[in-house]
Design a protein around this motif. Structure first.
Motif, mmCIF file in Angstrom:
data_model
loop_
_atom_site.group_PDB
_atom_site.id
_atom_site.type_symbol
_atom_site.label_atom_id
_atom_site.label_comp_id
_atom_site.label_asym_id
_atom_site.label_seq_id
_atom_site.Cartn_x
_atom_site.Cartn_y
_atom_site.Cartn_z
ATOM 1 N N ASP A 226 57.827 32.957 31.689
ATOM 2 C CA ASP A 226 56.551 33.652 31.807
ATOM 3 C C ASP A 226 56.756 34.840 32.743
ATOM 4 N N GLY A 227 56.515 36.042 32.228
ATOM 5 C CA GLY A 227 56.672 37.207 33.083
ATOM 6 C C GLY A 227 56.672 38.502 32.298
ATOM 7 N N PRO A 228 56.973 39.621 32.961
ATOM 8 C CA PRO A 228 57.072 40.911 32.270
ATOM 9 C C PRO A 228 58.159 40.853 31.203
ATOM 10 N N PRO A 229 58.002 41.592 30.097
ATOM 11 C CA PRO A 229 58.972 41.519 28.997
ATOM 12 C C PRO A 229 60.410 41.756 29.430
ATOM 13 N N ARG A 230 60.652 42.794 30.248
ATOM 14 C CA ARG A 230 62.030 43.114 30.632
ATOM 15 C C ARG A 230 62.669 41.940 31.361
ATOM 16 N N ALA A 231 61.931 41.331 32.272
ATOM 17 C CA ALA A 231 62.480 40.223 33.049
ATOM 18 C C ALA A 231 62.731 39.005 32.167
ATOM 19 N N VAL A 232 61.812 38.712 31.265
ATOM 20 C CA VAL A 232 61.961 37.530 30.407
ATOM 21 C C VAL A 232 63.173 37.670 29.499
ATOM 22 N N PHE A 233 63.297 38.813 28.803
ATOM 23 C CA PHE A 233 64.382 38.964 27.834
ATOM 24 C C PHE A 233 65.724 39.245 28.497
ATOM 25 N N ARG A 234 65.721 39.779 29.718
ATOM 26 C CA ARG A 234 66.963 40.031 30.433
ATOM 27 C C ARG A 234 67.474 38.773 31.121
ATOM 28 N N ASP A 235 66.580 38.051 31.794
ATOM 29 C CA ASP A 235 67.000 36.963 32.678
ATOM 30 C C ASP A 235 66.959 35.583 32.028
ATOM 31 N N HIS A 236 66.272 35.445 30.901
ATOM 32 C CA HIS A 236 66.114 34.114 30.295
ATOM 33 C C HIS A 236 66.691 34.066 28.883
ATOM 34 N N ALA A 237 67.625 34.963 28.578
ATOM 35 C CA ALA A 237 68.128 35.065 27.212
ATOM 36 C C ALA A 237 68.739 33.756 26.718
ATOM 37 N N ASP A 238 69.562 33.107 27.528
ATOM 38 C CA ASP A 238 70.210 31.867 27.086
ATOM 39 C C ASP A 238 69.183 30.774 26.845
ATOM 40 N N ALA A 239 68.187 30.678 27.735
ATOM 41 C CA ALA A 239 67.155 29.657 27.567
ATOM 42 C C ALA A 239 66.317 29.907 26.319
#
Length: 587
Positions: A226-239
């Motif tokens: 849950d968060g801004p798009p850039r942070a979600v797709f950058r930091d949670h890609a594997d999950a």
């Protein structure tokens, strides 16, 4: 006060052991545009239905925790009251139409809210104007295009003046141009700033510029990110990748670049951001040198030279509406053909003739050399498997296992073989745990997998699939297409009808383009994407990465012709050529 407040929400459907949602905590902010993502069956649509009270009031579910809309507890507020605050646009607008005319459809909700008759005209005019349908009050809803139907469905909600709008896969049944029109409509709503918008969607690249926040649900119905798009797709890609959550193509490209030591900064989530990042940083020759080539041609025809499918000058009309106009088409055995075109182009009608669901005239359609018009239905069904666009239209039993076994039993197979094949197909499509469940209780994606499994179980040599990845998450869509490629490699002929141009670019050997009931183009897939005139006439667009590459190729020709992620080659080997050859000979 947030317009939507969700605390420790748990929902479980009758007959299911596992909850559809498990411990969801969310607060949606005023005027926010939220993208709700998740794997198939993760509870996205279930969450949407809790927002307007259909869960728990109208569907058989157990619900714990709380959902508050504008301060009102949904369990203690009638659906009629909540509908004035939360409006939902479903993926199939026809499913929520109750009248025959545009004007009546918009008025219907106002009548149920007891709006004074003198106020209705103004509300109808304003709502239709906001969705670009001001001049269509007196049209029949069944005469509208797919995009126009979605506009009318939205106008019906806007007339009731809700503060929260939920879009549940609103472009699922739309061609690429219709999809862009719906996204433009959502953009205009966002600009007005009057609504909190929740959007469930997987065609992501063309809408990411609208998104303020991404909420991703996990396989167990929990909040995964849950968060801004850039942070979600950058930091949670594997999950996100693990359960199969869809990600923008531009984000996937950025991760591929980063994995090869070429990070893009800032991390892009829109095509514009990707173009700026790629132009700022010189990229080595990673595009073009090892570009994936179109698969080799089909193995050929049978001994007697008969193709898998042959269509000769086929025309067809529904009443006065001519939907096929002198179509001629030959599909060699072992081909992988994509049939594409705008809504209403005649794709599904053509496919129904190929499978004998619509009986063609004599000498017009041949399957494996047999005239479909003279072939008994039982014999034809052994040769051609057809998967409908709407999976519910082919369900005939009350359990998932019986659904897969139904066709096998009709073929007269021994019960032991039926059980063995059924178990294997359920396992292959991730449906084993639902073996005893009613097919109609499955999620959209699970229904689609079941409909494909029922056809593949019979082992026909020609398979026709209408939107095979409809409602699928990225993982299951990839696995299904890999299965079709495997079957194709084994000699089966595959015909897919689809709006997904990325699917076409990645998997189809040939493409047939339909427009206005006629055939505009039939040839190799890459030739189609080199024909912008054909794509434009057919209301089609290249995949997102192909459009990005076309823009980049104006500055670096190496990008020209890129269609998919597989077209991005590995960085060049820095070793001398002789060393490379010696290394290649090592075991």
């Amino acid at each position: 006060m947030s317009p939507i407040e969700i605390q420790d929400l748990r929902v479980r459907y009758a007959g299911r052991k596992a909850p559809a949602l498990d411990g969801v905590d969310l607060a949606l902010n005023e005027g926010e545009t939220v993208l709700l993502l998740g794997a198939s069956g993760s509870g996205k649509s279930t969450l949407a239905l809790t927002l307007n009270g259909l869960i728990p009031h109208s569907l058989g579910c157990e619900m714990d925790g709380s959902v508050r809309v504008a301060g009102m507890d949904t369990r203690q507020t009638e659906v009629a009251g909540l509908s004035q605050r939360v409006g939902i646009v479903f993926q199939d607008p026809e499913a929520q139409f109750v009248t025959l005319k545009v004007e009546d459809e918009v008025v219907f909700g106002l009548e149920n809210l007891c709006v004074p008759p003198g106020d209705m005209d103004g509300r109808v005019d304003r709502a239709l104007a906001r969705v670009g349908m001001a001049g269509h009050r007196h049209r029949r809803v069944d005469a509208l295009s797919g995009g126009e139907k979605q506009r009318v469905a939205l106008a019906s909600l806007l007339a009731m003046e809700p503060r929260v709008l939920v879009f549940d896969e609103p472009t699922a049944n739309l061609d690429p141009v219709g999809t862009r029109e719906v996204f433009a409509l959502i953009s205009s709503l966002k600009e007005r700033g009057e609504h909190t918008v929740v959007l469930i969607e997987h065609k992501l690249d063309d809408l990411m510029h609208l998104i303020d926040r991404v909420v991703a649900l996990g396989e167990a119905g929990e909040v995964l990110a849950d968060g801004p798009p850039r942070a979600v797709f950058r930091d949670h890609a594997d999950a996100l990748r693990s359960p199969g959550v869809w990600m923008p193509q531009t984000a996937l490209l950025a991760h591929r670049m980063g994995g090869r030591g070429l990070p893009l900064d800032p991390f892009p989530v829109t095509p514009d951001e990707a173009e700026r990042a790629l132009r700022r940083q010189p990229i080595p020759k990673i595009v073009g040198a090892k570009r994936r080539r179109t698969p080799e041609g089909p193995p050929g025809t049978s001994v007697n030279g008969a193709p898998a499918i042959e269509v000769r000058d086929l025309s067809y009309a529904y009443g006065d509406d001519r939907v096929l106009d002198s179509v001629s088409l030959t599909v060699p055995r072992g081909d992988f053909l994509a049939v594409v075109g705008a809504n209403g182009a005649g794709k599904t009608t053509l496919a129904l003739h190929l499978a004998g669901v619509l009986r063609p005239p004599r000498d017009a359609v041949f399957v494996e050399g047999r005239d479909v018009s003279r072939t008994p239905a039982r014999d034809l069904s052994r040769r051609v498997g057809y998967v409908f666009q709407n999976p519910e239209h082919q369900f005939v039993t009350d359990s998932v296992a019986d659904e897969v076994g139904y066709g096998l039993r009709a073929m007269g197979l021994p019960e032991a073989e039926v059980a063995e094949r059924t178990a294997a197909m359920l396992e292959r499509f991730g449906l084993s745990r639902y073996a005893k469940a009613n097919p109609f209780t499955l999620s959209h994606g699970e229904k689609r997998r079941l409909s494909v499994a029922t056809m593949l179980a019979a082992g026909q040599q020609t398979l026709i699939l209408d939107e095979p990845t409809f409602g699928q998450d990225q993982k299951n869509a990839g696995e299904m297409m890999a299965l079709l490629r495997e079957l194709n490699a084994g000699g089966r002929t595959i015909v897919v009808i689809t709006h997904d141009m990325t699917l076409v670019a990645e998997h189809a050997r040939h493409a047939a383009v339909m427009s206005g009931g006629g055939l505009l183009f039939c040839g190799p897939t890459r030739e189609l994407f080199a024909r912008p005139d054909v794509l434009s006439r057919a209301r089609l667009e290249p995949p997102p990465l192909a459009r990005l590459a076309a823009r980049l190729s104006r500055h670096d020709p190496a990008w020209a012709g890129l269609l998919t992620l597989d077209d991005v080659a590995e960085p060049e080997d820095p070793r001398p050529e002789g060393a490379q050859r010696r290394a290649d000979l090592l075991p």
